[in-house]
Write a protein that holds these residues in place. Sequence first.
Motif, PDB file in Angstrom:
ATOM      1  N   GLN A  31       0.831  -1.211   0.000  1.00 18.61           N
ATOM      2  CA  GLN A  31       0.000   0.000   0.000  1.00 18.61           C
ATOM      3  C   GLN A  31       0.865   1.260   0.000  1.00 18.61           C
ATOM      4  O   GLN A  31       0.544   2.245  -0.664  1.00 18.61           O
ATOM      5  CB  GLN A  31      -0.926   0.000   1.215  1.00 18.61           C
ATOM      6  CG  GLN A  31      -2.057  -1.004   1.130  1.00 18.61           C
ATOM      7  CD  GLN A  31      -2.824  -1.099   2.427  1.00 18.61           C
ATOM      8  OE1 GLN A  31      -2.269  -0.933   3.521  1.00 18.61           O
ATOM      9  NE2 GLN A  31      -4.117  -1.372   2.330  1.00 18.61           N
ATOM     10  N   TYR A  32       1.956   1.217   0.745  1.00 22.04           N
ATOM     11  CA  TYR A  32       2.849   2.374   0.786  1.00 22.04           C
ATOM     12  C   TYR A  32       3.530   2.584  -0.563  1.00 22.04           C
ATOM     13  O   TYR A  32       3.676   3.712  -1.040  1.00 22.04           O
ATOM     14  CB  TYR A  32       3.880   2.189   1.897  1.00 22.04           C
ATOM     15  CG  TYR A  32       4.698   3.433   2.182  1.00 22.04           C
ATOM     16  CD1 TYR A  32       4.090   4.676   2.319  1.00 22.04           C
ATOM     17  CD2 TYR A  32       6.086   3.361   2.310  1.00 22.04           C
ATOM     18  CE1 TYR A  32       4.840   5.817   2.581  1.00 22.04           C
ATOM     19  CE2 TYR A  32       6.840   4.490   2.576  1.00 22.04           C
ATOM     20  CZ  TYR A  32       6.211   5.716   2.704  1.00 22.04           C
ATOM     21  OH  TYR A  32       6.957   6.847   2.962  1.00 22.04           O
TER      22      TYR A  32
ATOM     23  N   TRP B 123       1.204   4.278  -2.911  1.00 17.96           N
ATOM     24  CA  TRP B 123       1.101   5.710  -2.620  1.00 17.96           C
ATOM     25  C   TRP B 123       2.309   6.469  -3.141  1.00 17.96           C
ATOM     26  O   TRP B 123       2.178   7.547  -3.732  1.00 17.96           O
ATOM     27  CB  TRP B 123       0.931   5.918  -1.123  1.00 17.96           C
ATOM     28  CG  TRP B 123       1.012   7.341  -0.676  1.00 17.96           C
ATOM     29  CD1 TRP B 123       1.866   7.868   0.239  1.00 17.96           C
ATOM     30  CD2 TRP B 123       0.201   8.443  -1.115  1.00 17.96           C
ATOM     31  NE1 TRP B 123       1.653   9.208   0.398  1.00 17.96           N
ATOM     32  CE2 TRP B 123       0.641   9.596  -0.422  1.00 17.96           C
ATOM     33  CE3 TRP B 123      -0.848   8.562  -2.028  1.00 17.96           C
ATOM     34  CZ2 TRP B 123       0.057  10.843  -0.624  1.00 17.96           C
ATOM     35  CZ3 TRP B 123      -1.414   9.819  -2.223  1.00 17.96           C
ATOM     36  CH2 TRP B 123      -0.968  10.937  -1.518  1.00 17.96           C
TER      37      TRP B 123
ATOM     38  N   ARG C 293       2.532   9.526  -5.639  1.00 20.94           N
ATOM     39  CA  ARG C 293       3.158  10.764  -5.173  1.00 20.94           C
ATOM     40  C   ARG C 293       4.133  11.337  -6.195  1.00 20.94           C
ATOM     41  O   ARG C 293       4.291  12.558  -6.296  1.00 20.94           O
ATOM     42  CB  ARG C 293       3.899  10.515  -3.852  1.00 20.94           C
ATOM     43  CG  ARG C 293       3.101  10.873  -2.609  1.00 20.94           C
ATOM     44  CD  ARG C 293       3.987  10.809  -1.380  1.00 20.94           C
ATOM     45  NE  ARG C 293       5.100  11.745  -1.467  1.00 20.94           N
ATOM     46  CZ  ARG C 293       6.145  11.737  -0.633  1.00 20.94           C
ATOM     47  NH1 ARG C 293       6.225  10.831   0.320  1.00 20.94           N
ATOM     48  NH2 ARG C 293       7.106  12.622  -0.768  1.00 20.94           N
TER      49      ARG C 293
ATOM     50  N   PHE D  58      -5.519  10.360   0.972  1.00 22.96           N
ATOM     51  CA  PHE D  58      -4.453   9.357   1.016  1.00 22.96           C
ATOM     52  C   PHE D  58      -3.156   9.835   1.663  1.00 22.96           C
ATOM     53  O   PHE D  58      -2.271   9.021   1.922  1.00 22.96           O
ATOM     54  CB  PHE D  58      -4.141   8.868  -0.400  1.00 22.96           C
ATOM     55  CG  PHE D  58      -5.318   8.230  -1.078  1.00 22.96           C
ATOM     56  CD1 PHE D  58      -5.756   6.978  -0.694  1.00 22.96           C
ATOM     57  CD2 PHE D  58      -6.002   8.904  -2.077  1.00 22.96           C
ATOM     58  CE1 PHE D  58      -6.851   6.383  -1.304  1.00 22.96           C
ATOM     59  CE2 PHE D  58      -7.098   8.324  -2.703  1.00 22.96           C
ATOM     60  CZ  PHE D  58      -7.528   7.063  -2.316  1.00 22.96           C
TER      61      PHE D  58
ATOM     62  N   ARG E 166      -1.050   8.289   4.597  1.00 20.26           N
ATOM     63  CA  ARG E 166      -0.081   7.205   4.455  1.00 20.26           C
ATOM     64  C   ARG E 166       1.333   7.707   4.727  1.00 20.26           C
ATOM     65  O   ARG E 166       2.177   6.964   5.229  1.00 20.26           O
ATOM     66  CB  ARG E 166      -0.173   6.586   3.064  1.00 20.26           C
ATOM     67  CG  ARG E 166      -1.504   5.887   2.822  1.00 20.26           C
ATOM     68  CD  ARG E 166      -1.519   5.083   1.543  1.00 20.26           C
ATOM     69  NE  ARG E 166      -2.788   4.378   1.399  1.00 20.26           N
ATOM     70  CZ  ARG E 166      -3.025   3.449   0.486  1.00 20.26           C
ATOM     71  NH1 ARG E 166      -2.074   3.122  -0.375  1.00 20.26           N
ATOM     72  NH2 ARG E 166      -4.201   2.849   0.423  1.00 20.26           N
TER      73      ARG E 166
END
Length: 218
Positions: free
Chosen positions: A78-79, A82, A86, A155, A158
């Motif tokens: 999940q990171y 992200w 980003r 989001f 995170r």
Amino acid sequence: MLDSPTSPDHVYRAVRAHVLALVRDISEPVRVREEELARKLGVSRTPVREALLRLGQEGILTMERHRGALLSPLTHEQYLEWLKLRVELEGFAAREAAMNASQRDVDALRKIFAPFNDENLDVLIDEYSAANVDFHIALIRLASNGLLEKVWELFGHRDMLKTKTIKRLNRGRQSLSDHLALIDAIERRDAAEAERIARSHVEELLNHVSMNSHINEP
């Protein structure tokens, strides 16, 4: 006019802050007890339930039928998702910031990192990690794009959950150097350079995180 402590928006913010503080310290899924949380906040269960449902819609926790809210640690995958997003978001934000930012805005960005230098960074790394989160939030706001801010609102938590990443990957000095270079580019209104630095900064973090799955350890 300030929200009442029992208003839905106030309760939502309080519940969200509680949940984000809790998830930083867990290594396995936990239940968020609606009744306990209502008692802790001194409000009825209804606005707490509504806040948890909203957090479920945002993907911060999972609402299970007849079982309530389940809060899980942020996974490595999940990171990574992200961070990949980003790269695009912050490249855009940096370019827009270079075209939009006033000198007052630039000064505010510099103030975030004023307490830090190469000599004290090891000692102040936790404070720097928190300042890093503040900087990226400020950068997003300087893009003056409501949709971008909404995506970050949904989001961006995170990043807040990974405030120890810089320390674990020993990226403090490189991170500070990148940020100061980005601020310089924004001050010069060099949109292309600002975008390049922002994208490179996140891409490097993405590469480090990809090779270091242990960053998810508590």
